[in-house]
Design a protein around this motif. Structure first.
Motif, mmCIF file in Angstrom:
data_model
loop_
_atom_site.group_PDB
_atom_site.id
_atom_site.type_symbol
_atom_site.label_atom_id
_atom_site.label_comp_id
_atom_site.label_asym_id
_atom_site.label_seq_id
_atom_site.Cartn_x
_atom_site.Cartn_y
_atom_site.Cartn_z
ATOM 1 N N ALA A 189 -27.283 -9.911 62.779
ATOM 2 C CA ALA A 189 -27.505 -11.126 62.276
ATOM 3 C C ALA A 189 -27.213 -11.392 60.814
ATOM 4 N N THR A 190 -26.531 -12.417 60.544
ATOM 5 C CA THR A 190 -25.934 -12.301 59.032
ATOM 6 C C THR A 190 -27.307 -12.190 58.084
ATOM 7 N N PRO A 191 -26.918 -11.071 57.291
ATOM 8 C CA PRO A 191 -28.162 -11.040 56.145
ATOM 9 C C PRO A 191 -28.422 -12.263 55.315
ATOM 10 N N PRO A 192 -29.740 -12.409 54.970
ATOM 11 C CA PRO A 192 -29.726 -13.624 53.694
ATOM 12 C C PRO A 192 -29.127 -13.309 52.485
ATOM 13 N N GLU A 193 -29.178 -14.289 51.480
ATOM 14 C CA GLU A 193 -28.716 -14.142 50.219
ATOM 15 C C GLU A 193 -29.369 -13.009 49.647
ATOM 16 N N GLY A 194 -29.040 -12.178 48.905
ATOM 17 C CA GLY A 194 -29.672 -11.119 48.089
ATOM 18 C C GLY A 194 -29.734 -9.813 48.606
ATOM 19 N N ASP A 195 -29.716 -9.954 49.950
ATOM 20 C CA ASP A 195 -29.758 -8.566 50.850
ATOM 21 C C ASP A 195 -28.511 -7.729 50.605
ATOM 22 N N PRO A 196 -28.852 -6.638 50.245
ATOM 23 C CA PRO A 196 -27.843 -5.542 50.113
ATOM 24 C C PRO A 196 -26.562 -5.610 51.063
ATOM 25 N N LEU A 197 -26.981 -5.714 52.162
ATOM 26 C CA LEU A 197 -25.933 -5.828 53.213
ATOM 27 C C LEU A 197 -24.883 -7.165 52.977
ATOM 28 N N ARG A 198 -25.439 -7.963 52.433
ATOM 29 C CA ARG A 198 -24.391 -9.404 52.039
ATOM 30 C C ARG A 198 -23.324 -8.886 51.100
ATOM 31 N N ARG A 199 -23.624 -7.606 50.415
ATOM 32 C CA ARG A 199 -22.448 -7.455 49.387
ATOM 33 C C ARG A 199 -21.442 -6.331 50.061
ATOM 34 N N LEU A 200 -21.782 -5.842 51.300
ATOM 35 C CA LEU A 200 -21.052 -4.791 51.676
ATOM 36 C C LEU A 200 -19.503 -5.488 51.695
ATOM 37 N N ALA A 201 -18.345 -4.270 51.544
ATOM 38 C CA ALA A 201 -17.044 -4.676 51.586
ATOM 39 C C ALA A 201 -16.342 -3.616 52.146
ATOM 40 N N PRO A 202 -15.242 -3.754 52.554
ATOM 41 C CA PRO A 202 -14.623 -2.539 53.284
ATOM 42 C C PRO A 202 -14.319 -1.430 52.197
ATOM 43 N N GLY A 203 -14.335 -0.317 52.706
ATOM 44 C CA GLY A 203 -14.307 0.859 51.743
ATOM 45 C C GLY A 203 -15.816 1.457 51.534
ATOM 46 N N ASP A 204 -16.682 0.676 51.635
ATOM 47 C CA ASP A 204 -18.291 0.866 51.037
ATOM 48 C C ASP A 204 -18.494 2.184 52.303
ATOM 49 N N ALA A 205 -19.609 3.403 51.807
ATOM 50 C CA ALA A 205 -19.920 4.036 52.670
ATOM 51 C C ALA A 205 -21.555 3.453 53.306
ATOM 52 N N VAL A 206 -21.633 3.499 54.587
ATOM 53 C CA VAL A 206 -22.621 3.015 55.338
ATOM 54 C C VAL A 206 -23.091 4.119 56.232
ATOM 55 N N ALA A 207 -24.604 3.642 56.733
ATOM 56 C CA ALA A 207 -25.252 4.695 57.627
ATOM 57 C C ALA A 207 -25.425 3.743 59.011
ATOM 58 N N LEU A 208 -25.013 4.620 59.970
ATOM 59 C CA LEU A 208 -25.340 4.045 61.514
ATOM 60 C C LEU A 208 -26.485 4.800 62.233
ATOM 61 N N THR A 209 -27.265 3.783 62.879
ATOM 62 C CA THR A 209 -28.191 4.639 63.633
ATOM 63 C C THR A 209 -28.501 3.557 64.815
ATOM 64 N N TRP A 210 -29.002 4.628 65.912
ATOM 65 C CA TRP A 210 -28.995 3.772 67.318
ATOM 66 C C TRP A 210 -30.187 4.428 67.996
ATOM 67 N N ASP A 211 -30.673 3.993 68.979
ATOM 68 C CA ASP A 211 -31.544 4.688 69.997
ATOM 69 C C ASP A 211 -30.550 5.228 70.888
ATOM 70 N N PRO A 212 -30.716 6.525 70.984
ATOM 71 C CA PRO A 212 -29.942 7.709 72.012
ATOM 72 C C PRO A 212 -29.682 6.945 73.472
ATOM 73 N N ALA A 213 -30.882 6.340 73.845
ATOM 74 C CA ALA A 213 -31.030 5.765 75.091
ATOM 75 C C ALA A 213 -30.371 4.451 75.308
ATOM 76 N N ALA A 214 -29.902 3.926 74.037
ATOM 77 C CA ALA A 214 -28.956 2.554 74.391
ATOM 78 C C ALA A 214 -27.521 2.806 74.473
ATOM 79 N N ALA A 215 -27.096 4.302 74.337
ATOM 80 C CA ALA A 215 -25.836 4.784 74.524
ATOM 81 C C ALA A 215 -25.654 5.145 76.132
ATOM 82 N N ARG A 216 -25.010 4.468 76.797
ATOM 83 C CA ARG A 216 -24.726 4.979 78.370
ATOM 84 C C ARG A 216 -23.449 5.649 78.771
ATOM 85 N N LEU A 217 -23.705 6.631 79.320
ATOM 86 C CA LEU A 217 -22.743 7.380 79.817
ATOM 87 C C LEU A 217 -21.924 6.983 81.176
#
Length: 352
Positions: free
Chosen positions: A320-348
């Protein structure tokens, strides 16, 4: 027995197989969508049901009767064509009445049924107009009335919304679904539009190269696809080739070790990991701390799409598009990010 049953339905053109061994039951009052890319055999299947194409093998049964060799007019079906196929020199009422005339229905009954059908699609006030004097949406509703007026046992729709603009397509889609449910019509619809199939049909039949890949509800196909083709065709999906490493996770070809509770398969066996973009959480990371690097950001209004390089594996993330002022709103190509997900959501899934 359902109102429509297909048994090992097959169509060959010389050495080319257009449709192969399609088995399907459409229950009474159910809407089933044939979904797939162009050339997958869905329209050929529909036309074999309608009687416009003769099967090379297999059977078509309607209401328990084998109609495989019957002509179209003797099958008790009503069909809406992609191009509407209205007679330009006939009025709206005459177009709707055409099927009844071919069935030699008397004039009084014919006129009554025509007006009833036009009232169903809210066009009775335009009965005397010619098709050329109507909008695209109105022409589509005339085609619907013409198919409905014969009280068909099976209602057939061939890409019925493809000639309409996006806004009108949504309105007519709702009208068709409402009519189908109100009248309890056993319906088979052909579409290549995922949204159309997901929002209209009770069940979906995903086809590829003339064969059925999977049949199920929208939720079943989205949450539990049987193979990478279905996972990639029904909704957006990250499909990552590699191999499971026991309970450690899934090792992508790019080298990344991806969390996956379904990875307890024999080590060394190839496979594909399916991970929906909306199941991945994304957060800004300090330089040097993130295991991933942002490659692209696309603003889509209510949602934003991120393309991320995760240790050599490209992943699409939709949030969902983050609101104004949210740090995610300022993300740009080249920035470092962290990804997480529930392992059960990944289906083999098995390799394609």
């Amino acid at each position: 027995m359902g109102d429509l049953v297909l048994e090992a339905l097959t169509k060959r053109y010389g050495g080319t197989v257009a449709v192969e061994d399609v088995d399907l039951e459409v229950r009474q009052g159910e809407m089933v969508a044939l979904l797939g890319p162009s050339g997958c055999g869905k329209t050929t299947t529909l036309r074999m049901v309608a009687g416009f194409i003769t099967p090379s093998a297999g059977h078509v049964r309607i209401a328990g009767q084998d109609v495989t060799r019957r002509p179209p007019y003797a099958r008790d079906t009503g069909m809406v064509f992609q191009s509407y196929a209205l007679f330009p020199h006939m009025s709206v009422a005459q177009n709707v009445a055409f099927g009844l005339e071919m069935r030699r229905v008397g004039r009084t009954e014919r006129e009554t049924r025509v007006m009833e059908a036009l009232r169903l699609v809210r066009l009775d006030h335009l009965a005397d107009r010619l098709p050329g004097q109507l909008s695209g949406g109105q022409q589509q509703r005339v085609a619907l009335a013409r198919a409905l007026v014969v009280n068909p046992a099976v209602f057939l729709l061939d890409e019925p919304l493809s000639n309409l603009d996006a806004k009108l397509r949504g309105e007519v889609r709702m009208e068709i679904r409402s009519l189908q449910q109100r009248l309890g019509l056993t319906t088979l619809i052909v579409t290549h539009d995922q949204e159309e199939a997901l929002t209209m049909a009770d069940r979906l039949v995903v086809m590829e190269r003339g064969r059925v890949r999977q049949v199920g509800t929208a939720e079943e196909l989205y949450e539990s696809p049987r193979d990478p083709f279905v996972a990639g065709f029904v909704g957006r999906c990250n499909l990552i080739e590699g191999q499971p490493e026991g309970t450690a996770g899934f090792r992508a070809r790019g080298g990344a070790l991806l969390p996956c509770t379904t990875a307890a398969a024999p080590v060394g066996t190839g496979g594909v990991l399916a991970l929906r973009p909306e199941r991945i959480a994304l957060a800004a990371a300090a330089p040097g701390e993130g295991a991933a690097r942002l490659e692209a950001v696309t603003y889509l209004g209510a949602q934003t799409e991120y393309v991320v390089d995760y240790a050599g594996t490209s992943l699409v993330v939709i949030r969902a598009t983050p609101p104004e002022g949210d740090p995610l709103r300022r993300l740009a190509p080249g920035d470092a990010v962290a990804l997480t997900w529930d392992p059960a959501a990944a289906r083999l899934l098995p390799a394609q």
